[in-house]
Design a protein around this motif. Structure first.
Motif, PDB file in Angstrom:
ATOM      1  N   GLU A  31     -35.201  16.863 -10.924  1.00  0.00           N
ATOM      2  CA  GLU A  31     -34.271  16.459  -9.872  1.00  0.00           C
ATOM      3  C   GLU A  31     -32.865  16.298 -10.445  1.00  0.00           C
ATOM      4  O   GLU A  31     -32.672  16.025 -11.635  1.00  0.00           O
ATOM      5  CB  GLU A  31     -34.734  15.167  -9.213  1.00  0.00           C
ATOM      6  CG  GLU A  31     -35.994  15.334  -8.377  1.00  0.00           C
ATOM      7  CD  GLU A  31     -36.246  14.125  -7.492  1.00  0.00           C
ATOM      8  OE1 GLU A  31     -35.363  13.791  -6.680  1.00  0.00           O
ATOM      9  OE2 GLU A  31     -37.324  13.516  -7.627  1.00  0.00           O
ATOM     10  N   LEU A  32     -31.876  16.460  -9.552  1.00  0.00           N
ATOM     11  CA  LEU A  32     -30.476  16.373  -9.951  1.00  0.00           C
ATOM     12  C   LEU A  32     -29.876  15.018  -9.594  1.00  0.00           C
ATOM     13  O   LEU A  32     -30.217  14.428  -8.565  1.00  0.00           O
ATOM     14  CB  LEU A  32     -29.665  17.476  -9.272  1.00  0.00           C
ATOM     15  CG  LEU A  32     -30.059  18.921  -9.578  1.00  0.00           C
ATOM     16  CD1 LEU A  32     -29.182  19.877  -8.780  1.00  0.00           C
ATOM     17  CD2 LEU A  32     -29.946  19.221 -11.076  1.00  0.00           C
ATOM     18  N   ILE A  33     -28.991  14.534 -10.454  1.00  0.00           N
ATOM     19  CA  ILE A  33     -28.232  13.321 -10.191  1.00  0.00           C
ATOM     20  C   ILE A  33     -26.769  13.571 -10.551  1.00  0.00           C
ATOM     21  O   ILE A  33     -26.458  14.509 -11.283  1.00  0.00           O
ATOM     22  CB  ILE A  33     -28.752  12.106 -10.992  1.00  0.00           C
ATOM     23  CG1 ILE A  33     -28.666  12.372 -12.502  1.00  0.00           C
ATOM     24  CG2 ILE A  33     -30.165  11.736 -10.568  1.00  0.00           C
ATOM     25  CD1 ILE A  33     -29.019  11.154 -13.355  1.00  0.00           C
ATOM     26  N   GLU A  34     -25.881  12.729 -10.024  1.00  0.00           N
ATOM     27  CA  GLU A  34     -24.480  12.755 -10.423  1.00  0.00           C
ATOM     28  C   GLU A  34     -24.274  11.713 -11.519  1.00  0.00           C
ATOM     29  O   GLU A  34     -24.760  10.586 -11.402  1.00  0.00           O
ATOM     30  CB  GLU A  34     -23.571  12.430  -9.241  1.00  0.00           C
ATOM     31  CG  GLU A  34     -23.611  13.467  -8.136  1.00  0.00           C
ATOM     32  CD  GLU A  34     -22.721  13.093  -6.965  1.00  0.00           C
ATOM     33  OE1 GLU A  34     -22.475  13.954  -6.114  1.00  0.00           O
ATOM     34  OE2 GLU A  34     -22.277  11.922  -6.908  1.00  0.00           O
ATOM     35  N   LYS A  40     -15.123  11.504 -15.263  1.00  0.00           N
ATOM     36  CA  LYS A  40     -15.382  12.877 -14.856  1.00  0.00           C
ATOM     37  C   LYS A  40     -16.792  12.982 -14.278  1.00  0.00           C
ATOM     38  O   LYS A  40     -17.715  12.309 -14.726  1.00  0.00           O
ATOM     39  CB  LYS A  40     -15.239  13.831 -16.049  1.00  0.00           C
ATOM     40  CG  LYS A  40     -13.825  13.890 -16.609  1.00  0.00           C
ATOM     41  CD  LYS A  40     -13.753  14.805 -17.819  1.00  0.00           C
ATOM     42  CE  LYS A  40     -12.355  14.835 -18.413  1.00  0.00           C
ATOM     43  NZ  LYS A  40     -12.285  15.677 -19.631  1.00  0.00           N
ATOM     44  N   LEU A  41     -16.937  13.864 -13.283  1.00  0.00           N
ATOM     45  CA  LEU A  41     -18.217  14.025 -12.609  1.00  0.00           C
ATOM     46  C   LEU A  41     -19.016  15.179 -13.197  1.00  0.00           C
ATOM     47  O   LEU A  41     -18.502  16.289 -13.344  1.00  0.00           O
ATOM     48  CB  LEU A  41     -17.989  14.280 -11.115  1.00  0.00           C
ATOM     49  CG  LEU A  41     -19.232  14.670 -10.303  1.00  0.00           C
ATOM     50  CD1 LEU A  41     -20.262  13.551 -10.301  1.00  0.00           C
ATOM     51  CD2 LEU A  41     -18.829  15.035  -8.872  1.00  0.00           C
ATOM     52  N   GLU A  61     -20.018  20.618 -14.669  1.00  0.00           N
ATOM     53  CA  GLU A  61     -18.924  19.654 -14.520  1.00  0.00           C
ATOM     54  C   GLU A  61     -18.157  20.026 -13.256  1.00  0.00           C
ATOM     55  O   GLU A  61     -17.833  21.184 -13.035  1.00  0.00           O
ATOM     56  CB  GLU A  61     -17.990  19.687 -15.731  1.00  0.00           C
ATOM     57  CG  GLU A  61     -16.832  18.700 -15.606  1.00  0.00           C
ATOM     58  CD  GLU A  61     -15.906  18.704 -16.813  1.00  0.00           C
ATOM     59  OE1 GLU A  61     -14.825  18.100 -16.718  1.00  0.00           O
ATOM     60  OE2 GLU A  61     -16.273  19.325 -17.835  1.00  0.00           O
ATOM     61  N   LYS A  62     -17.883  19.022 -12.418  1.00  0.00           N
ATOM     62  CA  LYS A  62     -17.236  19.302 -11.138  1.00  0.00           C
ATOM     63  C   LYS A  62     -15.919  18.544 -11.014  1.00  0.00           C
ATOM     64  O   LYS A  62     -15.757  17.448 -11.558  1.00  0.00           O
ATOM     65  CB  LYS A  62     -18.151  18.895  -9.979  1.00  0.00           C
ATOM     66  CG  LYS A  62     -19.467  19.673  -9.921  1.00  0.00           C
ATOM     67  CD  LYS A  62     -20.196  19.428  -8.629  1.00  0.00           C
ATOM     68  CE  LYS A  62     -19.522  20.092  -7.451  1.00  0.00           C
ATOM     69  NZ  LYS A  62     -20.330  19.979  -6.211  1.00  0.00           N
ATOM     70  N   GLU A  63     -14.982  19.154 -10.282  1.00  0.00           N
ATOM     71  CA  GLU A  63     -13.730  18.479  -9.961  1.00  0.00           C
ATOM     72  C   GLU A  63     -14.017  17.444  -8.881  1.00  0.00           C
ATOM     73  O   GLU A  63     -14.585  17.761  -7.837  1.00  0.00           O
ATOM     74  CB  GLU A  63     -12.687  19.483  -9.453  1.00  0.00           C
ATOM     75  CG  GLU A  63     -12.175  20.436 -10.514  1.00  0.00           C
ATOM     76  CD  GLU A  63     -11.347  19.718 -11.575  1.00  0.00           C
ATOM     77  OE1 GLU A  63     -10.686  18.712 -11.231  1.00  0.00           O
ATOM     78  OE2 GLU A  63     -11.382  20.149 -12.745  1.00  0.00           O
ATOM     79  N   ASN A 137     -15.019   7.065  -9.069  1.00  0.00           N
ATOM     80  CA  ASN A 137     -14.948   7.661 -10.403  1.00  0.00           C
ATOM     81  C   ASN A 137     -14.840   6.609 -11.502  1.00  0.00           C
ATOM     82  O   ASN A 137     -14.944   6.927 -12.682  1.00  0.00           O
ATOM     83  CB  ASN A 137     -13.752   8.609 -10.506  1.00  0.00           C
ATOM     84  CG  ASN A 137     -13.942   9.866  -9.680  1.00  0.00           C
ATOM     85  OD1 ASN A 137     -13.838   9.826  -8.460  1.00  0.00           O
ATOM     86  ND2 ASN A 137     -14.229  10.971 -10.328  1.00  0.00           N
ATOM     87  N   ILE A 138     -14.582   5.390 -11.111  1.00  0.00           N
ATOM     88  CA  ILE A 138     -14.522   4.290 -12.062  1.00  0.00           C
ATOM     89  C   ILE A 138     -15.271   3.094 -11.490  1.00  0.00           C
ATOM     90  O   ILE A 138     -15.499   3.014 -10.276  1.00  0.00           O
ATOM     91  CB  ILE A 138     -13.074   3.865 -12.382  1.00  0.00           C
ATOM     92  CG1 ILE A 138     -12.417   3.258 -11.133  1.00  0.00           C
ATOM     93  CG2 ILE A 138     -12.258   5.007 -12.946  1.00  0.00           C
ATOM     94  CD1 ILE A 138     -11.160   2.476 -11.417  1.00  0.00           C
TER      95      ILE A 138
END
Length: 236
Positions: A31-34, A40-41, A61-63, A137-138
């Motif tokens: 499974e995928l997670i962020e 940075k994501l 890596e995503k913007e 993001n933080i």
């Protein structure tokens, strides 16, 4: 997709996140997670789930930047625990970057000094969980408890004192008159309000007394109103 924060090159999740993945979300290998690392994501795949370990590998890596363009700090009076929880959770969702709990003369709650560190740790955990839920993001920082006099030494471009006194400038005009300020702090008083001595002290030290509107807001409502106003004002 569930989001987690790490601060290491190996993308090691902490024990609380491991528990959440295994026992709350009941995720499986593949499974995928962020994962947010250094703001940075990364999209990561779960490669191993063990008794006390969850390993992941970076897929992409995503913007991604969901932060306000301004560094906003809320300095709020110590109040009841459930009200502090509400302030931290909702203001984290609204993009506030920093919190400072403050002892004021009309505080109706006194925190045992032996319990302060545990309180601050718990408050930071609330911010972490709210930051994950709201795709920040933080993780906002909750500072140690300050005295009111400590606030005058902090480095901010714009210092705002939320006042209920009639005749003070409203927040819309203060923000429009200070468009180039990147670091802004708001001071919010307790249920009984900031005393006149405290208010005068802050004003003498470059805090601008500011109205949030004609109605008197509860101490836990004011920070949420501020966060909402700032999201509208600085929306990109």
């Amino acid at each position: 997709m569930q989001r987690y924060f790490v601060d290491n090159k190996e993308f090691k999740l902490n024990s609380g996140d491991i528990h959440h993945i295994k026992n709350v979300m009941r995720m499986n290998v593949g499974e995928l997670i962020e994962v947010i690392n250094d703001e940075k994501l990364y999209i990561c795949k779960i490669t191993e789930i063990d008794k006390d370990k969850v390993s992941v590998s970076v897929v992409e890596e995503k913007e991604d930047n969901n932060e306000l363009s301004k560094h906003i700090t809320i300095a709020f009076s110590i109040t009841k625990e459930d009200k502090i929880d509400l302030i931290l959770q909702k203001c984290t969702e609204l993009g506030i970057k920093e919190f400072i709990p403050v002892e004021m003369s009309r505080c109706n709650i006194k925190i045992d000094k032996s319990k302060v560190d545990k309180k601050v740790d718990r408050w930071n955990l609330i911010c972490k969980e709210a930051a994950e839920q709201s795709k920040r993001n933080i993780i906002p920082k909750v500072n140690k408890i300050h005295k009111l006099k400590d606030l005058i030494n902090l480095d901010y471009d714009l210092k705002i004192l939320c006042s209920v006194n009639q005749g003070v400038i409203n927040i819309k005009n203060v923000l429009h008159n200070n468009t180039k300020c990147d670091k802004i702090i708001f001071v919010i008083g307790p249920e009984g309000g900031i005393s006149s001595e405290e208010e005068n002290f802050l004003i003498e030290n470059n805090f601008i007394p500011t109205s949030l509107g004609r109605r008197v807001l509860r101490t836990e409502t004011a920070p949420i109103v501020i966060g909402s106003m700032l999201n509208y004002e600085y929306m990109e």
